[in-house]
Design a protein around this motif. Structure first.
Motif, PDB file in Angstrom:
ATOM      1  N   HIS A  86      42.787  30.019  27.695  1.00  0.00           N
ATOM      2  CA  HIS A  86      42.701  29.589  29.103  1.00  0.00           C
ATOM      3  C   HIS A  86      43.007  30.751  30.041  1.00  0.00           C
ATOM      4  N   ASP A  87      43.999  31.553  29.666  1.00  0.00           N
ATOM      5  CA  ASP A  87      44.373  32.707  30.497  1.00  0.00           C
ATOM      6  C   ASP A  87      43.237  33.721  30.574  1.00  0.00           C
ATOM      7  N   ILE A  88      42.552  33.940  29.431  1.00  0.00           N
ATOM      8  CA  ILE A  88      41.425  34.871  29.409  1.00  0.00           C
ATOM      9  C   ILE A  88      40.313  34.382  30.333  1.00  0.00           C
ATOM     10  N   LYS A  89      40.011  33.096  30.244  1.00  0.00           N
ATOM     11  CA  LYS A  89      38.955  32.526  31.082  1.00  0.00           C
ATOM     12  C   LYS A  89      39.339  32.600  32.555  1.00  0.00           C
ATOM     13  N   ASP A  90      40.646  32.370  32.817  1.00  0.00           N
ATOM     14  CA  ASP A  90      41.125  32.425  34.202  1.00  0.00           C
ATOM     15  C   ASP A  90      41.017  33.851  34.749  1.00  0.00           C
ATOM     16  N   LEU A  91      41.342  34.841  33.908  1.00  0.00           N
ATOM     17  CA  LEU A  91      41.236  36.247  34.316  1.00  0.00           C
ATOM     18  C   LEU A  91      39.787  36.627  34.583  1.00  0.00           C
ATOM     19  N   ASP A  92      38.884  36.202  33.705  1.00  0.00           N
ATOM     20  CA  ASP A  92      37.461  36.469  33.892  1.00  0.00           C
ATOM     21  C   ASP A  92      36.955  35.853  35.184  1.00  0.00           C
ATOM     22  N   TYR A  93      37.442  34.646  35.464  1.00  0.00           N
ATOM     23  CA  TYR A  93      37.009  33.949  36.672  1.00  0.00           C
ATOM     24  C   TYR A  93      37.468  34.714  37.919  1.00  0.00           C
ATOM     25  N   ARG A  94      38.738  35.157  37.898  1.00  0.00           N
ATOM     26  CA  ARG A  94      39.274  35.876  39.054  1.00  0.00           C
ATOM     27  C   ARG A  94      38.584  37.230  39.238  1.00  0.00           C
ATOM     28  N   LEU A  95      38.265  37.883  38.130  1.00  0.00           N
ATOM     29  CA  LEU A  95      37.539  39.156  38.217  1.00  0.00           C
ATOM     30  C   LEU A  95      36.154  38.967  38.815  1.00  0.00           C
ATOM     31  N   LYS A  96      35.486  37.919  38.348  1.00  0.00           N
ATOM     32  CA  LYS A  96      34.142  37.645  38.837  1.00  0.00           C
ATOM     33  C   LYS A  96      34.165  37.259  40.305  1.00  0.00           C
ATOM     34  N   LEU A  97      35.185  36.458  40.684  1.00  0.00           N
ATOM     35  CA  LEU A  97      35.307  36.035  42.081  1.00  0.00           C
ATOM     36  C   LEU A  97      35.556  37.236  42.991  1.00  0.00           C
ATOM     37  N   ALA A  98      36.449  38.131  42.554  1.00  0.00           N
ATOM     38  CA  ALA A  98      36.748  39.338  43.337  1.00  0.00           C
ATOM     39  C   ALA A  98      35.508  40.219  43.463  1.00  0.00           C
ATOM     40  N   PHE A  99      34.771  40.328  42.381  1.00  0.00           N
ATOM     41  CA  PHE A  99      33.548  41.134  42.375  1.00  0.00           C
ATOM     42  C   PHE A  99      32.522  40.570  43.344  1.00  0.00           C
ATOM     43  N   GLU A 100      32.290  39.259  43.268  1.00  0.00           N
ATOM     44  CA  GLU A 100      31.280  38.618  44.118  1.00  0.00           C
ATOM     45  C   GLU A 100      31.676  38.668  45.583  1.00  0.00           C
ATOM     46  N   ASN A 101      32.972  38.448  45.883  1.00  0.00           N
ATOM     47  CA  ASN A 101      33.432  38.518  47.269  1.00  0.00           C
ATOM     48  C   ASN A 101      33.286  39.921  47.844  1.00  0.00           C
ATOM     49  N   THR A 102      33.637  40.907  47.037  1.00  0.00           N
ATOM     50  CA  THR A 102      33.506  42.301  47.498  1.00  0.00           C
ATOM     51  C   THR A 102      32.042  42.644  47.739  1.00  0.00           C
ATOM     52  N   LYS A 103      31.188  42.146  46.874  1.00  0.00           N
ATOM     53  CA  LYS A 103      29.760  42.399  47.006  1.00  0.00           C
ATOM     54  C   LYS A 103      29.213  41.787  48.293  1.00  0.00           C
ATOM     55  N   LYS A 104      29.744  40.625  48.671  1.00  0.00           N
ATOM     56  CA  LYS A 104      29.290  39.965  49.894  1.00  0.00           C
ATOM     57  C   LYS A 104      29.821  40.664  51.142  1.00  0.00           C
ATOM     58  N   GLU A 105      31.048  41.143  51.050  1.00  0.00           N
ATOM     59  CA  GLU A 105      31.736  41.656  52.243  1.00  0.00           C
ATOM     60  C   GLU A 105      31.523  43.165  52.464  1.00  0.00           C
ATOM     61  N   ASN A 106      31.172  43.890  51.415  1.00  0.00           N
ATOM     62  CA  ASN A 106      31.077  45.349  51.519  1.00  0.00           C
ATOM     63  C   ASN A 106      29.657  45.799  51.173  1.00  0.00           C
ATOM     64  N   GLU A 107      28.897  46.160  52.210  1.00  0.00           N
ATOM     65  CA  GLU A 107      27.492  46.516  51.989  1.00  0.00           C
ATOM     66  C   GLU A 107      27.338  47.780  51.141  1.00  0.00           C
ATOM     67  N   TYR A 108      28.307  48.698  51.230  1.00  0.00           N
ATOM     68  CA  TYR A 108      28.223  49.940  50.459  1.00  0.00           C
ATOM     69  C   TYR A 108      28.531  49.683  48.987  1.00  0.00           C
ATOM     70  N   PHE A 109      29.465  48.783  48.745  1.00  0.00           N
ATOM     71  CA  PHE A 109      29.757  48.339  47.381  1.00  0.00           C
ATOM     72  C   PHE A 109      28.519  47.682  46.777  1.00  0.00           C
ATOM     73  N   LYS A 110      27.863  46.815  47.568  1.00  0.00           N
ATOM     74  CA  LYS A 110      26.659  46.118  47.098  1.00  0.00           C
ATOM     75  C   LYS A 110      25.546  47.103  46.771  1.00  0.00           C
ATOM     76  N   GLU A 111      25.353  48.119  47.633  1.00  0.00           N
ATOM     77  CA  GLU A 111      24.317  49.125  47.384  1.00  0.00           C
ATOM     78  C   GLU A 111      24.550  49.841  46.054  1.00  0.00           C
ATOM     79  N   LEU A 112      25.797  50.155  45.801  1.00  0.00           N
ATOM     80  CA  LEU A 112      26.108  50.878  44.570  1.00  0.00           C
ATOM     81  C   LEU A 112      25.871  50.020  43.325  1.00  0.00           C
TER      82      LEU A 112
END
Length: 308
Positions: free
Chosen positions: A9-35
């Motif tokens: 459960h902890d592994i899945k929770d960590l994966d979820y938080r990583l993915k959420l952070a990645f997707e949010n950063t991609k939405k909020e940071n155009e330079y991150f998204k370009e890269l």
């Protein structure tokens, strides 16, 4: 079993938080998204590097808005820290920006000029930047232009013993000529004499004989040589006879073009090299002066101090 379930459960929770952070950063940071969009890897793989790619995005943003090499805001001037895909694996490295590449291309010829304790302004001197509105410089400039045209086509070319007022541009003129020849793949050496002697003495005093030999031979055997500010050093029998005398003797025998700048004229330099002024020292000084006369054309340049 409960511990295993909790771990899963902890592994899945960590994966979820990583993915959420990645997707949010991609939405909020155009330079991150370009890269991340430029890298042919899945989001599941890229999200492991969210934090590092964010750092890259900061430098990437700086580069996108940069106007020149001088205004670079990145950690390494002229470079951007970027993700690079190699063999389907992501690596991070410093990549030269367009301004750095242009600068390196423009000044690639400088690798043909070895400079020892010479400031950047002198190292990058250019013929086109020489000012010609002072008649006292005309004969020197003409001599240097003639030397550029004659080098490699005439044997036994003489250099210059260029003396005159402090800060009038003696070193800049000769350095500009060396750089012009460097574009034709001519190798040369420019050495600030007082500091060179100090570094030679330090190398001689150390246990590294190779370091001393390399420093000494680099100047002695150079195809083109500029000894800058001769006469500003503290004279010893060692640096006059063993160093300067040996270099001048070899270059005279081999006909190697040698240039010298000094604030002293030839007579003043002879007195300077005579140390205490006894008869023996005067004879030794005269020998070096005669070698300088064999190697160079004596020219004087009295002009406004450009270092003010």
């Amino acid at each position: 079993m409960e511990n295993i379930n909790n771990f899963t459960h902890d592994i899945k929770d960590l994966d979820y938080r990583l993915k959420l952070a990645f997707e949010n950063t991609k939405k909020e940071n155009e330079y991150f998204k370009e890269l991340v969009d430029s890298i042919n890897l899945s989001d599941d793989e890229l999200m492991k590097y969210t934090s590092i790619i964010e750092d890259c995005a900061c430098e990437y943003k700086n580069c996108k808005h940069c106007k020149s090499l001088l205004s670079c805001k990145n950690k390494m001037t002229g470079y951007c820290y970027l993700p690079v895909l190699e063999d389907k694996k992501i690596n991070f490295s410093y990549v030269a920006c367009k301004y750095k590449k242009k600068h390196d291309n423009l000044f690639s010829y400088l690798s043909n000029v070895t400079s020892i304790d010479i400031p950047k302004e002198i190292r990058e001197a250019k013929i086109k930047d020489i000012y010609t509105d002072d008649d006292s410089r005309t004969s020197v400039i003409n001599y240097l232009i003639k030397f550029i045209k004659s080098y490699k086509t005439e044997d036994e070319l003489k250099g210059l013993f260029l003396h005159g007022s402090f800060g009038c541009g003696k070193t800049y003129l000769i350095s500009a000529m060396f750089n012009e020849l460097a574009k034709k793949n001519v190798k040369s050496t420019i050495v600030y004499w007082p500091e060179y002697l100090r570094s030679l003495k330090a190398a001689f005093s150390s246990s590294s004989n190779d370091e001393f030999a390399n420093k000494f031979n680099e100047v002695k055997y150079s195809k083109l040589l500029l000894i800058d500010d001769l006469g500003a050093e503290s004279v010893t029998a060692w640096n006059r006879d063993e160093i300067l005398g040996s270099i001048m003797q070899y270059r005279m025998q081999e006909g190697l073009p040698t240039f010298i700048t000094s604030n002293l004229n030839i007579k003043e330099l002879e007195s300077h090299l005579s140390l205490a002024g006894n008869k023996l020292e005067k004879v030794k000084a005269v020998r070096i002066i005669e070698r300088i006369k064999q190697l160079t054309v004596d020219m004087e340049m009295i002009s406004e101090n450009k270092r003010k």
